[in-house]
Every structure is written in C-alpha cells, then in structure tokens.
Design a protein around this motif. Structure first.
Motif, PDB file in Angstrom:
ATOM      1  N   GLY A   1      12.121  12.481   5.822  1.00 60.30           N
ATOM      2  CA  GLY A   1      12.481  11.077   5.685  1.00 60.30           C
ATOM      3  C   GLY A   1      12.585  10.733   4.218  1.00 60.30           C
ATOM      4  N   GLN A   2      13.157   9.584   3.911  1.00 61.78           N
ATOM      5  CA  GLN A   2      13.230   9.124   2.526  1.00 61.78           C
ATOM      6  C   GLN A   2      12.895   7.650   2.483  1.00 61.78           C
ATOM      7  N   ILE A   3      12.364   7.206   1.339  1.00 60.40           N
ATOM      8  CA  ILE A   3      12.049   5.797   1.177  1.00 60.40           C
ATOM      9  C   ILE A   3      13.014   5.191   0.166  1.00 60.40           C
ATOM     10  N   ALA A   4      12.932   3.881   0.009  1.00 61.35           N
ATOM     11  CA  ALA A   4      13.888   3.167  -0.831  1.00 61.35           C
ATOM     12  C   ALA A   4      13.882   3.693  -2.262  1.00 61.35           C
ATOM     13  N   MET A   5      15.058   3.681  -2.871  1.00 58.42           N
ATOM     14  CA  MET A   5      15.229   4.221  -4.219  1.00 58.42           C
ATOM     15  C   MET A   5      14.630   3.298  -5.272  1.00 58.42           C
ATOM     16  N   ASN A   6      13.951   3.896  -6.255  1.00 63.37           N
ATOM     17  CA  ASN A   6      13.500   3.183  -7.448  1.00 63.37           C
ATOM     18  C   ASN A   6      14.487   3.432  -8.575  1.00 63.37           C
ATOM     19  N   SER A   7      14.746   2.418  -9.381  1.00 68.45           N
ATOM     20  CA  SER A   7      15.590   2.567 -10.563  1.00 68.45           C
ATOM     21  C   SER A   7      14.763   2.257 -11.800  1.00 68.45           C
ATOM     22  N   GLY A   8      14.949   3.065 -12.845  1.00 75.91           N
ATOM     23  CA  GLY A   8      14.142   2.902 -14.047  1.00 75.91           C
ATOM     24  C   GLY A   8      14.958   2.705 -15.291  1.00 75.91           C
ATOM     25  N   GLY A   9      14.628   3.438 -16.348  1.00 75.05           N
ATOM     26  CA  GLY A   9      15.332   3.316 -17.620  1.00 75.05           C
ATOM     27  C   GLY A   9      16.119   4.572 -17.927  1.00 75.05           C
ATOM     28  N   THR A  10      16.430   4.763 -19.193  1.00 74.69           N
ATOM     29  CA  THR A  10      17.246   5.909 -19.583  1.00 74.69           C
ATOM     30  C   THR A  10      16.473   7.222 -19.572  1.00 74.69           C
ATOM     31  N   SER A  11      15.133   7.160 -19.591  1.00 78.26           N
ATOM     32  CA  SER A  11      14.367   8.401 -19.641  1.00 78.26           C
ATOM     33  C   SER A  11      13.122   8.392 -18.771  1.00 78.26           C
ATOM     34  N   SER A  12      12.987   7.422 -17.876  1.00 74.05           N
ATOM     35  CA  SER A  12      11.814   7.399 -17.000  1.00 74.05           C
ATOM     36  C   SER A  12      12.110   6.551 -15.771  1.00 74.05           C
ATOM     37  N   VAL A  13      11.368   6.814 -14.699  1.00 68.93           N
ATOM     38  CA  VAL A  13      11.518   6.057 -13.465  1.00 68.93           C
ATOM     39  C   VAL A  13      10.226   6.191 -12.667  1.00 68.93           C
ATOM     40  N   LYS A  14       9.873   5.151 -11.919  1.00 66.85           N
ATOM     41  CA  LYS A  14       8.669   5.161 -11.093  1.00 66.85           C
ATOM     42  C   LYS A  14       8.864   6.089  -9.901  1.00 66.85           C
ATOM     43  N   VAL A  15       7.808   6.825  -9.556  1.00 70.98           N
ATOM     44  CA  VAL A  15       7.825   7.699  -8.383  1.00 70.98           C
ATOM     45  C   VAL A  15       6.758   7.213  -7.409  1.00 70.98           C
ATOM     46  N   ASN A  16       7.130   6.965  -6.152  1.00 75.52           N
ATOM     47  CA  ASN A  16       6.181   6.545  -5.130  1.00 75.52           C
ATOM     48  C   ASN A  16       5.544   7.777  -4.495  1.00 75.52           C
TER      49      ASN A  16
END
Length: 421
Positions: free
Chosen positions: A257-272
């Motif tokens: 399964g997959q959960i909703a996508m997180n969007s971050g910045g140019t060099s980092s992003v939140k991971v659930n």
C-alpha cells in the motif's frame, strides 16, 4: 472519567476467538475503570487482527450517555472506548482500555474502525490504559499520523513524566522552552506493533534481523513490479521536479500500500514512518543528483525509529536506486563511530576521514551516479556499515552494489564486485 451508571453490562458473542476472550474475561474479571461507565460490551462487533505473532481482539464499549474523559477539555470532542485483548499461545490475555477522543462523527466503534484501522481518517487523540488503569500511551493524531505525545496536565515538575525537548540559553541562564510528556513504562507484554507506541509482543524488542542482501534484492524485485510500487513512482515523477517528494510504502497481509505524498524542498522532504505496516519510502532527487551521505544517515535513522523501516528508494537520473539497512546494529555502530558532519543550511556529509577516501574512489569508478554509488559501496563495506546500496536494472531486477577493496602484495589496491548467485 465521568458518566452515569445504571444498567448491567449485556453481552452477545458469535465468533469462537471472541467467545474464548469472553470466557477468559468472565472468569478473570477486570478492574478497568471504563467498565463503570459501560452499559454494553459489544462482543458481536469485535474486530480481530493478527499482528506479528500476536492476535488482538478489540471489543467496542457502548457507554452511558454523556460519558466523557479528561483527555481534553474541548466539549466538541466525542469519546469512544473499547477493550483490547492480546492473546498468547496458551489463550491467556492481557487487557487494555482504548480511548478515542475525536471530533469525527463518522467513528462509530464498529468493526470497520479499530486501533489497527485508523488509517488516514482519524484525527484526535488515542489513549491506552493497562489493566491497572495506568496510562501507558496517550498521543495526538492528525490524518492517521501520530504527531506528538499528549497529556492534558499543564504543570511540569521533577516527578512528572515530562522531558525537555528544546533548551534556550541566554547568558548564564538555561531554561526549557518546550516540554513533552512521555507515558508510563510499557507493561509486559505491550501493545504489539501499535504505530504510536514503543512496545513489542513479550515486552522486549525482537532480535536484530540481519538481512541477506541478495535475498532482499529478490524480494525488492518482486515489489518493484507491483502496481502500488509503480503507482508511487509515477506519482513522484509527475510531481514538481524542482523539489523532493516522498511516498511511504506499507505492507499488510502481504499486500503493498502507499500513503499520501509529502512534498518538501530542493534537498529534503519529510518521510512518514508511523503508519502501520510501513517499511520503505520512495523519494526523488531534483537535478538528478547521486545518492548522498545524507541519504545514508537518514536511512539509518529511519530504521532506528521503526525497526521494520529498512529501505529508501531513490529516483534519480531516470533510474531507481535503493539504500537498504541490512544490519541495524552495525549501521548504528557505524553512525556512532563516524557521525555525519552537519553544517547548518547544508545536507549531512561523511566526516573527513571517509569523505577524503570517497573522493579518491570516485577517480577510480568515475563521477557518474553509478560510479559514485559503487565508490560509496566500497566505503560502506570497508567500515562494516550494515548498509547495502542497490539499483534496479532494465528488467526490473534489483542488484546490490557489492564492491570490496583489497590490498595487493605490491601495496596497490584492487576492487572486486561480487554479484549475487
């Protein structure tokens, strides 16, 4: 907890597993305070889950009218409760009281909603009491995600279960600017695999699992052809290419399964990582940059926080790479012995002793993404980092980078790539 008690607790049972739990309950009784405010234990709407080696049975409680808790003072919140039974092989049970405090009026304490099916619909609070009426967990949730520990008590003192998460120093004086409540010690056994709680069946964490890189690559090759994996990849690649995006993958009952996508910045992003069944995440690299030391250290941290979260997929250069923590203890030892160099405003980097070696290796293997990845694999192997780097080939198969350094009799270095059989 407040309410009005009048009628006796009525019960009806139809499922054999539930019948067994009820017989145990009737024989052993319970001092849970929630039962004082319960007019019916709704055995016929029990929800059964298999969580690892443990079987859980959650029974909704039908509360007397106007029953509420002191979890939060806002009267717009509604209270729902249930009993959670955790059975062992001898059909003996641990019993807990689960308290849901939420504004969501669609929660109705039926089979379709329970501790392991909160998913993205649930926002509010979840509180767990053990059989001695001690609160062992209380957390705030937002769209199905545990976001912080919670307790209504506003006063912090030396005997409370509060910890300081952020200190501020002005001149000679240091004060705490943010306190966080933590629960009482988890009983034995704890609530198995609950995404918000640090508990495990039997009360002890399972032994560290050492993954065989080749066997893990074979499993990942199967996952890589799954429609859920392909959908997550497509969703990321179709998003804004100038910033990073992350999608967490879950596995429950052997289904991806997959959960909703997180969007971050140019060099980092939140991971659930708190979703039940989460084991991997996929993210992109804007500008098609190669795998970085920051990716390695982050992958280790994600696995430390969630023992099942072993894999980070990286989309870059039109290819799919992966960082797999194959030996968590070795990875923790590596991160402790060679902590990342972190400069504010920049991504983590290897300390100089490793960074300098990596730069020399890049001259050997080349500065392409594959070259830099192979050079990094030499460093990780040399220092027993417990981390394996992989790449998906044109046929969809994941192959480990397993390049090892050796010293020849003349003092020169040679490099051998060891494939899977």
């Amino acid at each position: 907890m407040t309410g009005c008690q009048s009628d006796e607790i009525k019960t009806t049972v139809i499922n054999p597993d539930v019948t067994s739990a009820k017989e145990w309950f009737d024989s052993n009784g319970s001092n849970l305070e929630s039962l004082k405010y319960t007019k019916k234990i709704d055995w016929e709407n029990a929800a059964i889950s298999i969580e690892g080696e443990a079987k859980t049975i959650e029974i909704p409680l039908m509360l007397f009218d106007n029953t509420s808790t002191n979890v939060i003072g806002d009267t717009d919140y509604r209270t729902y409760m249930s009993l959670l039974f955790i059975s062992n092989k001898n059909e003996e049970y641990q019993i807990f009281d689960i308290i849901y405090t939420t504004k969501n009026k669609n929660i109705n304490n039926g089979k379709e909603f329970n501790l392991y099916k909160t998913d993205s619909i649930y926002s509010g609070y979840i509180t767990i009491q053990n059989s001695k009426n001690k609160i062992i967990y209380s957390g705030e949730f937002q769209n199905g995600q545990h976001i912080r520990y919670h307790n209504r008590a506003p006063i912090q003192n030396v005997t409370s279960k509060y910890i300081c998460t952020y200190y501020v120093t002005v001149g000679p004086i240091t004060t705490c600017s943010n306190w966080s409540w933590v629960p009482d010690n988890i009983p034995v056994p704890g609530v198995p695999y609950f995404p918000g709680g640090p508990s495990f069946p039997g009360g002890q964490p399972p032994p560290v699992i050492k993954l065989d890189p080749c066997a893990q690559a074979a499993k990942m090759s199967i996952d890589g052809k799954d429609p859920v994996f392909l959908s997550a990849k497509k969703n990321i690649l179709n998003a804004d290419p100038k910033i990073e995006h992350s999608i967490t993958l879950t596995r429950r009952n052997n289904q991806l399964g997959q959960i909703a996508m997180n969007s971050g910045g140019t060099s980092s992003v939140k991971v659930n990582t708190n979703w039940h069944g989460s084991f991997a995440a996929m993210h992109n690299h804007p500008n098609n940059t190669p795998l970085s030391a920051g990716d390695i250290y982050t992958g280790i941290t994600l696995n430390v926080n969630n023992r099942n979260f072993t894999t980070s997929y990286i989309l870059t250069g039109g290819e799919v790479y992966a960082i797999v923590i194959t030996n968590l203890q070795a990875a923790k030892d590596f991160a402790a012995a060679y902590p990342a160099d972190q400069i504010p405003g920049y991504n983590p980097e290897f300390p100089d002793v490793l960074f300098d070696q990596l730069q020399i290796l890049v001259t050997t293997f080349g500065s392409s993404i594959d070259g830099r990845t192979e050079a990094m694999s030499v460093i990780l192997n040399k220092y027993n980092a417990g981390v394996t780097l992989m790449k998906q080939d044109s046929a969809g198969q994941f192959k480990p980078f397993n390049t090892k350094e050796s010293i020849l009799p003349n003092g020169n270095k040679s490099y051998t790539s060891i494939p899977c059989n």
